[in-house]
Design a protein around this motif. Structure first.
Motif, PDB file in Angstrom:
ATOM      1  N   LYS A  37      24.025  22.028  65.140  1.00 38.76           N
ATOM      2  CA  LYS A  37      23.464  23.167  64.443  1.00 38.76           C
ATOM      3  C   LYS A  37      24.530  24.157  63.993  1.00 38.76           C
ATOM      4  N   ASN A  38      25.608  24.267  64.748  1.00 39.37           N
ATOM      5  CA  ASN A  38      26.631  25.220  64.359  1.00 39.37           C
ATOM      6  C   ASN A  38      27.682  24.616  63.440  1.00 39.37           C
ATOM      7  N   ARG A  39      27.535  23.321  63.101  1.00 42.77           N
ATOM      8  CA  ARG A  39      28.491  22.635  62.236  1.00 42.77           C
ATOM      9  C   ARG A  39      29.917  22.858  62.719  1.00 42.77           C
ATOM     10  N   ALA A  40      30.092  22.918  64.020  1.00 39.91           N
ATOM     11  CA  ALA A  40      31.405  23.235  64.572  1.00 39.91           C
ATOM     12  C   ALA A  40      32.401  22.143  64.255  1.00 39.91           C
ATOM     13  N   ASP A  41      33.612  22.541  63.913  1.00 37.41           N
ATOM     14  CA  ASP A  41      34.675  21.580  63.676  1.00 37.41           C
ATOM     15  C   ASP A  41      35.399  21.223  64.966  1.00 37.41           C
ATOM     16  N   SER A  42      35.152  21.959  66.029  1.00 38.55           N
ATOM     17  CA  SER A  42      35.831  21.692  67.287  1.00 38.55           C
ATOM     18  C   SER A  42      35.287  20.415  67.910  1.00 38.55           C
ATOM     19  N   PHE A  43      36.164  19.490  68.235  1.00 39.56           N
ATOM     20  CA  PHE A  43      35.733  18.245  68.863  1.00 39.56           C
ATOM     21  C   PHE A  43      35.056  18.520  70.202  1.00 39.56           C
ATOM     22  N   ASP A  44      35.509  19.542  70.908  1.00 38.32           N
ATOM     23  CA  ASP A  44      34.952  19.850  72.230  1.00 38.32           C
ATOM     24  C   ASP A  44      33.478  20.225  72.145  1.00 38.32           C
ATOM     25  N   ARG A  73      27.608  28.140  49.054  1.00 38.53           N
ATOM     26  CA  ARG A  73      28.362  28.420  50.263  1.00 38.53           C
ATOM     27  C   ARG A  73      27.455  28.718  51.457  1.00 38.53           C
ATOM     28  N   ASP A  74      26.155  28.520  51.275  1.00 37.53           N
ATOM     29  CA  ASP A  74      25.222  28.846  52.350  1.00 37.53           C
ATOM     30  C   ASP A  74      24.542  27.603  52.907  1.00 37.53           C
ATOM     31  N   GLY A  75      25.103  26.427  52.666  1.00 36.35           N
ATOM     32  CA  GLY A  75      24.484  25.207  53.177  1.00 36.35           C
ATOM     33  C   GLY A  75      25.393  24.017  52.997  1.00 36.35           C
ATOM     34  N   ASN A  76      24.910  22.852  53.377  1.00 41.71           N
ATOM     35  CA  ASN A  76      25.699  21.634  53.302  1.00 41.71           C
ATOM     36  C   ASN A  76      25.049  20.648  52.349  1.00 41.71           C
ATOM     37  N   TYR A  77      25.895  19.952  51.604  1.00 43.92           N
ATOM     38  CA  TYR A  77      25.408  18.870  50.778  1.00 43.92           C
ATOM     39  C   TYR A  77      24.909  17.719  51.647  1.00 43.92           C
ATOM     40  N   CYS A  78      25.664  17.442  52.691  1.00 51.02           N
ATOM     41  CA  CYS A  78      25.373  16.273  53.523  1.00 51.02           C
ATOM     42  C   CYS A  78      25.861  16.561  54.932  1.00 51.02           C
ATOM     43  N   ASN A  79      25.050  16.191  55.929  1.00 49.08           N
ATOM     44  CA  ASN A  79      25.390  16.497  57.316  1.00 49.08           C
ATOM     45  C   ASN A  79      26.068  15.346  58.054  1.00 49.08           C
ATOM     46  N   LEU A  80      26.171  14.184  57.413  1.00 51.72           N
ATOM     47  CA  LEU A  80      26.564  12.991  58.155  1.00 51.72           C
ATOM     48  C   LEU A  80      27.965  13.085  58.763  1.00 51.72           C
ATOM     49  N   ALA A  81      28.871  13.810  58.116  1.00 50.96           N
ATOM     50  CA  ALA A  81      30.236  13.896  58.634  1.00 50.96           C
ATOM     51  C   ALA A  81      30.308  14.637  59.962  1.00 50.96           C
ATOM     52  N   TRP A  82      29.252  15.389  60.313  1.00 47.04           N
ATOM     53  CA  TRP A  82      29.177  16.065  61.607  1.00 47.04           C
ATOM     54  C   TRP A  82      28.355  15.267  62.621  1.00 47.04           C
ATOM     55  N   GLN A  83      27.736  14.199  62.172  1.00 44.16           N
ATOM     56  CA  GLN A  83      26.783  13.496  63.012  1.00 44.16           C
ATOM     57  C   GLN A  83      27.205  12.090  63.407  1.00 44.16           C
ATOM     58  N   ILE A  84      27.904  11.403  62.517  1.00 49.24           N
ATOM     59  CA  ILE A  84      28.165   9.970  62.681  1.00 49.24           C
ATOM     60  C   ILE A  84      29.663   9.705  62.627  1.00 49.24           C
ATOM     61  N   ILE A  88      42.378  12.538  64.849  1.00 44.52           N
ATOM     62  CA  ILE A  88      41.810  12.167  63.552  1.00 44.52           C
ATOM     63  C   ILE A  88      40.791  13.212  63.111  1.00 44.52           C
ATOM     64  N   TRP A  89      39.920  13.634  64.023  1.00 47.43           N
ATOM     65  CA  TRP A  89      38.869  14.602  63.710  1.00 47.43           C
ATOM     66  C   TRP A  89      39.446  15.936  63.268  1.00 47.43           C
ATOM     67  N   GLU A  90      40.557  16.328  63.867  1.00 46.67           N
ATOM     68  CA  GLU A  90      41.165  17.615  63.549  1.00 46.67           C
ATOM     69  C   GLU A  90      42.211  17.523  62.442  1.00 46.67           C
ATOM     70  N   SER A  91      42.351  16.331  61.840  1.00 44.05           N
ATOM     71  CA  SER A  91      43.352  16.135  60.797  1.00 44.05           C
ATOM     72  C   SER A  91      42.977  16.883  59.530  1.00 44.05           C
ATOM     73  N   GLU A  92      43.966  17.081  58.666  1.00 42.14           N
ATOM     74  CA  GLU A  92      43.733  17.781  57.402  1.00 42.14           C
ATOM     75  C   GLU A  92      42.718  17.032  56.533  1.00 42.14           C
ATOM     76  N   TYR A 135      40.120  15.097  57.431  1.00 43.18           N
ATOM     77  CA  TYR A 135      38.743  15.300  57.911  1.00 43.18           C
ATOM     78  C   TYR A 135      38.302  16.737  57.660  1.00 43.18           C
ATOM     79  N   GLN A 136      39.204  17.690  57.867  1.00 47.01           N
ATOM     80  CA  GLN A 136      38.853  19.086  57.625  1.00 47.01           C
ATOM     81  C   GLN A 136      38.531  19.320  56.154  1.00 47.01           C
ATOM     82  N   ARG A 137      39.279  18.664  55.268  1.00 48.32           N
ATOM     83  CA  ARG A 137      39.023  18.805  53.835  1.00 48.32           C
ATOM     84  C   ARG A 137      37.636  18.253  53.485  1.00 48.32           C
ATOM     85  N   LEU A 138      37.296  17.097  54.052  1.00 45.56           N
ATOM     86  CA  LEU A 138      35.988  16.513  53.785  1.00 45.56           C
ATOM     87  C   LEU A 138      34.873  17.450  54.240  1.00 45.56           C
ATOM     88  N   ARG A 139      34.999  18.010  55.433  1.00 45.10           N
ATOM     89  CA  ARG A 139      33.961  18.909  55.928  1.00 45.10           C
ATOM     90  C   ARG A 139      33.851  20.166  55.062  1.00 45.10           C
TER      91      ARG A 139
END
Length: 373
Positions: free
Chosen positions: A5-12, A271-282, A314-318, A320-324
């Motif tokens: 829900k928070n679309r957090a980029d932190s792997f933790d 800037r108030d939503g996501n096109y696609c959530n899959l990069a945070w889910q799968i 990999i998750w914290e790489s530039e 992946y961050q660009r994709l998100r």
């Protein structure tokens, strides 16, 4: 599918639906499947199996970060003769509370494997099943045998009864085409007969080169489709069989509205939503450890490789961050996302039925120079 829900980029603070293939091949050549395209594109078709050590690394790195585990994706998992080794690792590393599932055509299940699946606590065994009658099944799933599959299901049910186990729950997964449309109520009746809890459906994704574009239900009479869907739902309710993803075909106005929305999306970056959530889910792995952010990554290169890096890196790489950031609306979308037939949508659109190009990277990766084969 629930997302973060928070679309957090932190792997933790992130958990994933982990999907992987332990092999690259299939024992069938189904009419609609990309595996039938290897000969068309003259791509080497050879087996590569995920080393058990790599499989174990995936399980340990995602400890505490896993919603579900699906150890099959785009190949037939049981062509791997040592599949019991992966099941042993699952029993060792994956808590019973995490749902575990396998998708298979079911034809290679024997008694020893069936017992191992039950003892592992597998939650769901998804059987690809595109014909409810012997003639249609054998015609669509080329190389398959309807009677053998029925015997495999009987074997599983007998062993489950012996052990007093309700798991794995059985599901039929049906690719919807014009050829099998009239059989949909028969799938429900067959599921009831074989103690299959659910019949799930996916609409045909036509691959360019298989000449099946007009087999999609998008090109069938809408009234006929609705009538068959209604009969199927009614029969399922009568027999107590669950139905999954029996999505109605969009009408002309819906398709026009989606087209306008897609055009706007190409020019406006919300800037108030996501096109696609899959990069945070799968997260998806092929047998060589390449990392993909979804099932529809097309010709884009992998985000990394787990044999060479930790997934956190990999998750914290530039990349992946660009994709998100792109999917969050902060940068223009890359072409493969603009052209994606899914984009994390829950509803069908005209785009969902468009012919797809064949990209073998996720299904059958070609080894790098000097890499073991």
């Amino acid at each position: 599918m629930e997302g973060n829900k928070n679309r957090a980029d932190s792997f933790d603070r992130t958990q994933f639906h982990v999907v992987l293939d332990t092999t690259t091949i299939c024992n069938l050549r189904c009419r609609q499947c990309f595996h039938s395209l290897y000969s068309v594109h003259r791509i080497p078709y050879r087996q590569h199996e995920m080393p058990p050590a790599l499989f174990e690394k995936i399980l340990t790195e995602f400890s505490g970060h896993m919603y579900t585990l699906a150890f099959s994706c785009s190949a037939e998992p049981f062509t791997n003769q040592d599949f019991h080794r992966y099941l042993a690792l699952v029993r060792r590393h994956v808590p019973p509370s995490i749902p575990k599932r396998i998708a298979t055509n079911g034809l290679l299940i024997n008694e020893a494997l069936a017992r191992d699946l039950i003892e592992t606590g597998l939650d769901s065994l998804i059987i690809s099943m595109d014909g409810a009658r012997r003639e249609s099944y054998n015609a669509i799933r080329r190389g398959g045998d309807f009677d053998r599959l029925m015997a495999r299901l009987d074997l599983l049910n007998r062993l489950k009864d012996e052990k007093g186990s309700e798991r794995p729950e059985l599901t039929f997964n049906v690719t919807l085409t014009r050829s099998n449309l009239e059989e949909l109520p028969l799938f429900v009746e067959l599921a009831h007969e074989k103690k299959v809890a659910e019949v799930s459906f996916q609409h045909l994704v036509p691959f360019r080169g298989l000449n099946l574009k007009h087999e999609a239900l998008f090109y069938e009479n809408r009234r006929k489709v609705r009538q068959v869907f209604d009969r199927t739902r009614k029969r399922a309710a009568e027999l107590g069989v669950r139905l999954g993803n029996l999505l109605d075909i969009p009408g002309s106005l819906q398709c026009f509205g989606t087209l306008l929305a897609d055009m706007v999306r190409r020019w406006i970056r919300p800037r108030d939503g996501n096109y696609c959530n899959l990069a945070w889910q799968i997260v998806v792995f092929n047998s060589r450890g390449d990392v993909f952010p979804c099932f529809c990554w097309g010709s884009e290169p992998p985000m990394g490789n787990l044999r060479k890096q930790a997934f956190r890196e990999i998750w914290e790489s530039e990349r992946y961050q660009r994709l998100r950031a792109e999917l969050g609306g902060f940068f223009p979308l890359r072409q493969c996302c603009l052209d994606c037939s899914h984009m994390g949508r829950r509803k069908l659109t005209r785009r969902s039925f468009r012919e797809q190009d064949f990209h073998p990277e996720l299904a059958s990766p070609i080894p790098a120079p000097g890499e073991d084969t």
